[in-house]
Enzyme design. Structure first.
Site, mmCIF file in Angstrom:
data_model
loop_
_atom_site.group_PDB
_atom_site.id
_atom_site.type_symbol
_atom_site.label_atom_id
_atom_site.label_comp_id
_atom_site.label_asym_id
_atom_site.label_seq_id
_atom_site.Cartn_x
_atom_site.Cartn_y
_atom_site.Cartn_z
ATOM 1 N N ASN A 239 0.810 -1.230 0.000
ATOM 2 C CA ASN A 239 0.000 0.000 0.000
ATOM 3 C C ASN A 239 0.836 1.270 0.000
ATOM 4 O OD1 ASN A 239 0.624 -0.815 2.638
ATOM 5 N ND2 ASN A 239 -0.922 0.544 3.470
ATOM 6 N N GLU B 264 4.433 -4.239 12.293
ATOM 7 C CA GLU B 264 3.464 -3.140 12.142
ATOM 8 C C GLU B 264 2.299 -3.708 11.343
ATOM 9 O OE1 GLU B 264 1.276 -0.663 11.078
ATOM 10 O OE2 GLU B 264 2.724 0.395 9.811
ATOM 11 N N CYS C 283 -3.254 1.056 7.037
ATOM 12 C CA CYS C 283 -3.420 0.563 8.410
ATOM 13 C C CYS C 283 -3.892 1.697 9.308
ATOM 14 C CB CYS C 283 -2.109 -0.023 8.911
ATOM 15 S SG CYS C 283 -0.740 1.132 8.768
ATOM 16 N N GLU D 53 7.942 2.274 14.604
ATOM 17 C CA GLU D 53 8.844 2.788 13.579
ATOM 18 C C GLU D 53 8.844 4.308 13.705
ATOM 19 O OE1 GLU D 53 7.479 0.653 9.938
ATOM 20 O OE2 GLU D 53 9.233 -0.561 10.417
#
Ligand code: ADP
Length: 500
Positions: free
Chosen positions: A167, A264, A298, A478
């Site tokens: 994505n 993640e 997300c 992150e």
């Protein structure tokens, strides 16, 4: 001849649909040992393009061997030399922003506006991380036994596997690859099989900048190649962004071998609107949360949680705002909503339109047209931004991560109820609220069980602010200045008393 046959060469003249790409191992562009390949797919054209190596475990072995061989010399490379390579790489990427952004549009159908923004940030991230190479340091510590000396150093973890989704192929790779390399690790990237070419190009630019062979490699393929990399005994750390299901599988493998892992994963972001909110801004935030990246994010705000007193007004304004969005060619800078990225994802997102219809208590609010049902759309894997009202807490539309432009609308009466609804999910990545009451803002944001809480904003990002999730949304984070701790081990040293 189809529309796609006619349009593909016109829209992307720089891409030869028959070109054979290579993955990168030991500084060389190589094919899979088996000779197997797979194809990219443009979801707007509905046309295949390019051939990409489909790696097997044998190719992963070669990449890991090259990464292991290169790692000690890379870690020993003087910091200023490492920084100079990062700076050269950043300059090359800056020159290639338009090409890389177009590559991603060709791969995943995201809008050129979004992919250009993601790419434009990338050289800055390379430079930011490159500077870390020059400031890595440990501490000197006065221990409880003062006749001893103690100090620490930060050492690289070793060989890092970075596995990325489709994505935002380069944006989500950036916060794995650059800090890992800056800290003296060597890295093997396994991009999504949907978006391999943009990653290959990014790493080709690293080689052009002068990164030594084996310091950064690319393995292309799907889940089997990813699993071969994760399971390889030569890999010392796995950094993964993707679905929760795959993340759990990776965690089982790496956990069993005590390999450091950052995950993640998915989300089902709650976006709460209180009656005292600035509704102009809140509606914009709801639209962004629902439609940014065609909902394939997300960090989507896929649960719209609205106070019952303002529900009718919010719904009316949301429908109006969604109706003004431009759906169409992702290469057009005026387009707001591009297609769904792949045939598999289109099938998945479409299935939720059917699921919504089959759920007794779920009711239609707006949207729900697909592909050619949408006025003005002649081809492409499109799904209109869609909202359903979902009063049943077990509604699948309300509970499951759809990863498309489909939102669940839920009403609440009290602040406590809003928080309870927001936290009633297996996910805990992002969440947000809209209010002009500063005390409520702090109170509710504190109680949201998420890694990132947005107050009167949505999708705010900055390289020096951490991003990561709780519960089924992941492990570790992150971005942020302490990202480098994820890619180094702290090592302690003791020196005994001076007996001389
Ligand atoms: P999606 O289904 O939306 O593509 P995934 O989580 O399956 O999301 O994919 C994210 C990344 O993980 C991709 O690069 C994919 O090829 C890779 N992948 C898929 N399955 C595995 C696996 N079992 N082990 C390691 N990587 C995997």
């Amino acid at each position: 001849m189809t529309i796609a046959d006619v349009q593909a060469p016109v829209r992307f003249p720089e891409f030869d649909p028959e070109r054979q790409y290579g993955m990168i191992i030991a500084g060389q562009s190589v094919q899979a040992e088996t000779g197997n390949t797979f194809r990219c797919y443009d979801p707007f054209e509905e046309a295949e393009w390019g051939y990409v190596p489909d790696a097997s475990a044998a190719d992963v072995d070669r990449a890991v061997a090259a990464a292991q061989a290169a790692q000690p010399a890379w870690a020993a490379t003087p910091p200023a030399r490492r920084l100079a390579l990062f700076q050269r790489w950043a300059a090359l990427v800056r020159e290639h922003v338009p090409e890389l952004a177009r590559t991603m549009v060709h791969e995943n159908g995201k809008t050129i506006t979004e992919m250009t923004m993601a790419m434009a940030a990338t050289p800055n991230t390379i430079e930011f991380c490159g500077h870390y190479a020059t400031v890595i340091h440990g501490d000197t510590i006065t221990p409880q036994m003062p006749e001893h000396s103690a100090w620490t150093t930060r050492v690289p973890v070793g060989v890092v596997a970075a596995i990325t989704p489709w994505n935002n192929p380069i944006g989500l790779l950036a916060w794995k690859l650059f800090p890992a390399l800056a800290a003296g690790n060597t890295v093997i990237v396994k991009p999504s099989e949907v978006t391999p070419v943009s990653t290959i190009r990014l790493v080709e630019l690293a080689l052009e900048a002068g990164f030594p062979p084996g310091v950064v490699s690319v393995i292309t393929g799907a889940g089997l190649a990813g699993a071969a990399l994760v399971d390889h005994p030569g890999v010392d750390k796995v950094a993964f962004t993707g679905s929760t299901a795959t993340g759990k599988r990776i965690g089982q493998s790496t956990g069993g071998r005590l390999v450091r892992t950052t995950l993640e994963l998915g989300g089902k972001g709650p976006n709460i609107v209180f009656p005292d909110a600035n509704l102009d801004k809140a509606i914009q935030g709801l639209v962004t949360g629902l439609t940014a990246g065609t909902g394939q994010a997300c960090n989507a705000g896929s649960r719209i949680i609205v106070h019952e007193d303002i529900k009718d007004e919010v719904v009316a304004r949301l429908i109006d705002a969604l109706a003004h969005l431009v759906i169409g060619d992702p290469l057009d800078p005026d387009t707001d909503i591009g297609p769904i990225a792949s045939r598999a994802q289109y099938a998945k997102v479409s299935s939720y339109l059917d699921i919504a219809e089959s759920e007794a208590t779920t009711t239609f609010v707006t949207g729900a047209r697909r592909a050619k049902q949408i006025p003005g759309i002649e081809h492409g894997l499109f799904i209109e931004p869609t909202v359903y009202e979902t009063p049943d807490p077990r509604s699948r539309v309300r509970c499951e991560e759809i990863f498309g432009p489909i939102g669940a609308l839920i009403t609440f009466r009290t602040e406590d109820e809003a928080i309870q609804i927001a936290n009633d999910t297996e996910y805990g990545l992002v969440g947000g609220l809209w209010t002009t009451d500063i005390n409520r803002a702090r109170r509710v944001a504190t109680k949201l069980d998420v890694g990132v809480a947005w107050i009167n904003t949505w999708r705010a990002f900055s390289g020096n602010v951490p991003f990561g999730g709780r519960k089924s949304s992941g492990v570790g984070h992150e971005m942020g200045i302490d990202i480098f701790e994820e890619y180094t081990e702290v090592k302690a040293y003791w020196l005994g008393p001076d007996d001389s």
